[in-house]
Design a protein around this motif. Structure first.
Motif, PDB file in Angstrom:
ATOM      1  N   PRO A 273      44.286  27.666  32.797  1.00  0.00           N
ATOM      2  CA  PRO A 273      43.515  28.139  33.783  1.00  0.00           C
ATOM      3  C   PRO A 273      42.581  29.197  33.147  1.00  0.00           C
ATOM      4  CG  PRO A 273      45.562  29.368  33.723  1.00  0.00           C
ATOM      5  CD  PRO A 273      45.909  28.250  32.801  1.00  0.00           C
ATOM      6  N   PHE A 274      41.124  28.830  33.346  1.00  0.00           N
ATOM      7  CA  PHE A 274      40.305  29.746  33.154  1.00  0.00           C
ATOM      8  C   PHE A 274      39.879  30.614  34.260  1.00  0.00           C
ATOM      9  CE2 PHE A 274      39.752  27.487  29.348  1.00  0.00           C
ATOM     10  CZ  PHE A 274      38.645  28.134  28.541  1.00  0.00           C
ATOM     11  N   GLN A 275      39.684  32.062  33.880  1.00  0.00           N
ATOM     12  CA  GLN A 275      39.624  33.338  34.628  1.00  0.00           C
ATOM     13  C   GLN A 275      38.373  34.244  34.287  1.00  0.00           C
ATOM     14  OE1 GLN A 275      43.812  34.336  34.194  1.00  0.00           O
ATOM     15  NE2 GLN A 275      44.332  33.796  36.309  1.00  0.00           N
ATOM     16  N   ILE A 276      38.044  34.894  35.440  1.00  0.00           N
ATOM     17  CA  ILE A 276      37.431  36.282  34.769  1.00  0.00           C
ATOM     18  C   ILE A 276      38.229  37.279  34.798  1.00  0.00           C
ATOM     19  CG2 ILE A 276      35.525  37.537  35.824  1.00  0.00           C
ATOM     20  CD1 ILE A 276      34.030  35.400  37.088  1.00  0.00           C
ATOM     21  N   ALA A 277      38.126  38.186  33.762  1.00  0.00           N
ATOM     22  CA  ALA A 277      39.065  39.202  33.743  1.00  0.00           C
ATOM     23  C   ALA A 277      38.081  40.414  33.642  1.00  0.00           C
ATOM     24  CB  ALA A 277      39.585  39.450  32.509  1.00  0.00           C
ATOM     25  N   VAL A 278      38.179  41.532  34.707  1.00  0.00           N
ATOM     26  CA  VAL A 278      37.445  42.704  34.953  1.00  0.00           C
ATOM     27  C   VAL A 278      38.491  43.836  35.120  1.00  0.00           C
ATOM     28  CG1 VAL A 278      35.355  41.626  35.843  1.00  0.00           C
ATOM     29  CG2 VAL A 278      37.226  42.434  37.286  1.00  0.00           C
ATOM     30  N   HIS A 279      38.010  44.799  34.866  1.00  0.00           N
ATOM     31  CA  HIS A 279      38.934  46.276  34.983  1.00  0.00           C
ATOM     32  C   HIS A 279      39.016  46.431  36.206  1.00  0.00           C
ATOM     33  CE1 HIS A 279      40.360  50.226  33.975  1.00  0.00           C
ATOM     34  NE2 HIS A 279      40.363  49.826  32.665  1.00  0.00           N
ATOM     35  N   SER A 280      40.492  46.839  36.727  1.00  0.00           N
ATOM     36  CA  SER A 280      40.633  47.203  38.333  1.00  0.00           C
ATOM     37  C   SER A 280      40.000  48.470  38.730  1.00  0.00           C
ATOM     38  CB  SER A 280      42.060  46.884  38.351  1.00  0.00           C
ATOM     39  OG  SER A 280      42.505  45.678  38.065  1.00  0.00           O
ATOM     40  N   ASP A 281      40.261  49.365  37.877  1.00  0.00           N
ATOM     41  CA  ASP A 281      39.932  50.646  38.350  1.00  0.00           C
ATOM     42  C   ASP A 281      38.518  51.228  38.185  1.00  0.00           C
ATOM     43  OD1 ASP A 281      42.739  50.915  38.940  1.00  0.00           O
ATOM     44  OD2 ASP A 281      42.828  51.768  36.915  1.00  0.00           O
ATOM     45  N   ARG A 282      37.988  50.576  37.319  1.00  0.00           N
ATOM     46  CA  ARG A 282      36.401  50.827  36.889  1.00  0.00           C
ATOM     47  C   ARG A 282      35.627  50.378  38.017  1.00  0.00           C
ATOM     48  NH1 ARG A 282      36.252  48.757  31.867  1.00  0.00           N
ATOM     49  NH2 ARG A 282      37.450  50.596  31.126  1.00  0.00           N
ATOM     50  N   ALA A 283      34.664  51.077  38.271  1.00  0.00           N
ATOM     51  CA  ALA A 283      33.772  50.774  39.570  1.00  0.00           C
ATOM     52  C   ALA A 283      32.777  49.803  38.990  1.00  0.00           C
ATOM     53  CB  ALA A 283      32.929  51.904  39.940  1.00  0.00           C
ATOM     54  N   ARG A 284      32.860  48.622  39.770  1.00  0.00           N
ATOM     55  CA  ARG A 284      31.919  47.422  39.350  1.00  0.00           C
ATOM     56  C   ARG A 284      30.858  47.681  39.869  1.00  0.00           C
ATOM     57  NH1 ARG A 284      36.298  43.344  41.016  1.00  0.00           N
ATOM     58  NH2 ARG A 284      34.791  42.740  42.536  1.00  0.00           N
ATOM     59  N   THR A 285      29.564  47.543  39.025  1.00  0.00           N
ATOM     60  CA  THR A 285      28.382  47.688  39.272  1.00  0.00           C
ATOM     61  C   THR A 285      27.662  46.194  40.013  1.00  0.00           C
ATOM     62  OG1 THR A 285      27.527  46.668  37.218  1.00  0.00           O
ATOM     63  CG2 THR A 285      28.117  49.013  37.151  1.00  0.00           C
ATOM     64  N   PRO A 286      26.770  46.664  40.765  1.00  0.00           N
ATOM     65  CA  PRO A 286      25.962  45.330  41.448  1.00  0.00           C
ATOM     66  C   PRO A 286      25.635  44.280  40.418  1.00  0.00           C
ATOM     67  CG  PRO A 286      25.029  47.398  42.311  1.00  0.00           C
ATOM     68  CD  PRO A 286      26.019  48.016  40.907  1.00  0.00           C
ATOM     69  N   VAL A 287      25.312  44.530  39.143  1.00  0.00           N
ATOM     70  CA  VAL A 287      25.027  43.627  38.135  1.00  0.00           C
ATOM     71  C   VAL A 287      26.221  42.779  37.672  1.00  0.00           C
ATOM     72  CG1 VAL A 287      24.472  43.249  35.594  1.00  0.00           C
ATOM     73  CG2 VAL A 287      23.201  45.159  36.976  1.00  0.00           C
ATOM     74  N   VAL A 288      27.214  43.587  37.741  1.00  0.00           N
ATOM     75  CA  VAL A 288      28.803  42.641  37.245  1.00  0.00           C
ATOM     76  C   VAL A 288      29.102  41.772  38.609  1.00  0.00           C
ATOM     77  CG1 VAL A 288      31.076  42.786  37.136  1.00  0.00           C
ATOM     78  CG2 VAL A 288      29.750  44.511  35.794  1.00  0.00           C
ATOM     79  N   ASP A 289      29.000  42.414  39.993  1.00  0.00           N
ATOM     80  CA  ASP A 289      29.481  41.532  41.003  1.00  0.00           C
ATOM     81  C   ASP A 289      28.181  40.289  41.000  1.00  0.00           C
ATOM     82  OD1 ASP A 289      31.335  43.158  41.870  1.00  0.00           O
ATOM     83  OD2 ASP A 289      30.010  44.646  43.111  1.00  0.00           O
ATOM     84  N   LEU A 290      26.934  40.528  40.819  1.00  0.00           N
ATOM     85  CA  LEU A 290      25.995  39.311  40.831  1.00  0.00           C
ATOM     86  C   LEU A 290      26.356  38.330  40.065  1.00  0.00           C
ATOM     87  CD1 LEU A 290      23.444  37.962  41.913  1.00  0.00           C
ATOM     88  CD2 LEU A 290      22.235  39.361  40.054  1.00  0.00           C
ATOM     89  N   PHE A 291      26.672  38.532  38.581  1.00  0.00           N
ATOM     90  CA  PHE A 291      27.136  37.633  37.723  1.00  0.00           C
ATOM     91  C   PHE A 291      28.544  36.964  38.151  1.00  0.00           C
ATOM     92  CE2 PHE A 291      29.026  35.685  34.171  1.00  0.00           C
ATOM     93  CZ  PHE A 291      27.916  35.190  33.381  1.00  0.00           C
TER      94      PHE A 291
END
Length: 302
Positions: A273-291
């Motif tokens: 299974p391929f997944q995206i891994a992101v930090h749960s606690d660190r605030a996501r920026t609009p740039v990260v959300d867009l990608f």
């Protein structure tokens, strides 16, 4: 002559005045302003008192601006046009995407039709032309480490473990088959004459980050070679002296060229299974959300 100080209430009166003028009169402006005639008339008289000039004439002939009223309207039109442009400019500054997006990938996904990263990058570059991209290719365990440490905003891979503090978003699955290269004793042997006991007698390749879980089925104490990436595994298998797993899309050109063959594909295969891994606690920026949004959209459209 004293200078007039513009208050918030004045701006509301200016807007009312412009609406009345552009509607063509008090009655015509009622619907847009959602006010009664008497309320509109009261506000209009209040504005005339604030400005010290008569703005319009009303009578049987209808609504008509005075010369002073026309001058006030023209000035207000310019003022509010400027304010509208100012608001649009501020919104643009607020919504503009800038900075650097750091993405982590595993190696050799270029041949995977399930992962249209080039299309994602095309759309991202068009939507956020001022954002710089930094792409790092590393083994999955190192990608997880760097997302946790903040060196990467996100990583895309098949990950060997779940790390507390990270969130995982499913994307797609990658098929891995067990391959043999030309020159190997099993290359020309039919699958009907090959079994697990026969395979485990030969040199096996394992991926270091899987902790030998990819060769668990063979019940051997340790692999004969370990690799951190697909190219290393492919070179060992192509040598004709080792056996091991490769993604089917990556192995396909070598299979077509007659340099690799899959052994016992009904038994020796698995799906990663391929997944995206992101930090749960660190605030996501609009740039990260867009990608992330573009990546999910492109994969869903396949």
């Amino acid at each position: 002559m004293s200078r007039m100080t513009i208050e918030t209430a004045d701006l509301r009166l200016f807007r009312l005045f412009m609406t009345v003028v552009e509607a063509g009169g008090f009655t015509a402006a009622q619907g847009e302003l959602n006010l009664s005639l008497s309320t509109i008339s009261t506000h209009f008289a209040e504005l005339e008192g604030r400005l010290g000039v008569r703005l319009c004439r009303r009578g049987r002939s209808g609504f008509k601006l005075t010369e002073e009223g026309q001058a006030v309207y023209d000035e207000l039109r310019r003022v509010f046009d400027t304010l509208d442009r100012f608001g649009a400019r501020v919104r643009g500054l607020r919504d503009r995407l800038t900075g650097t997006l750091s993405i982590g990938l595993v190696d050799n996904t270029l041949t995977d039709a399930n992962f249209p990263l080039e299309r994602v990058i095309t759309r991202f570059a068009d939507a956020a032309p001022e954002v710089n991209l930094a792409i790092a290719t590393r083994p999955p365990n190192e990608l997880l480490r760097d997302v946790v440490g903040g060196e990467l905003h996100l990583a895309i891979a098949s990950f060997p473990r779940i790390v507390p503090g990270l969130s995982y978003i499913d994307l797609y699955t990658e098929t891995n088959l067990f391959y043999c290269g030309t020159g190997h004793p099993l290359f020309d042997r039919p699958d009907s004459m090959v079994d697990l006991d026969e395979v485990r007698r030969h040199r096996l390749v394992a991926r270091s980050y899987w902790g030998a879980r990819d060769i668990k089925i063979f019940a051997i104490s340790a692999p004969h070679a370990t690799v951190s990436d697909m190219e290393g595994a492919a070179r060992l298998i192509l040598s004709g002296r080792y056996l091991g797993y490769l993604p089917d899309h990556y192995a396909a050109p070598f299979v077509q060229a007659g340099r690799l063959r899959a052994l016992l594909p009904r038994v020796l295969s698995y799906h990663s299974p391929f997944q995206i891994a992101v930090h749960s606690d660190r605030a996501r920026t609009p740039v990260v959300d867009l990608f992330m949004t573009l990546t999910r959209e492109e994969i869903a459209s396949r």
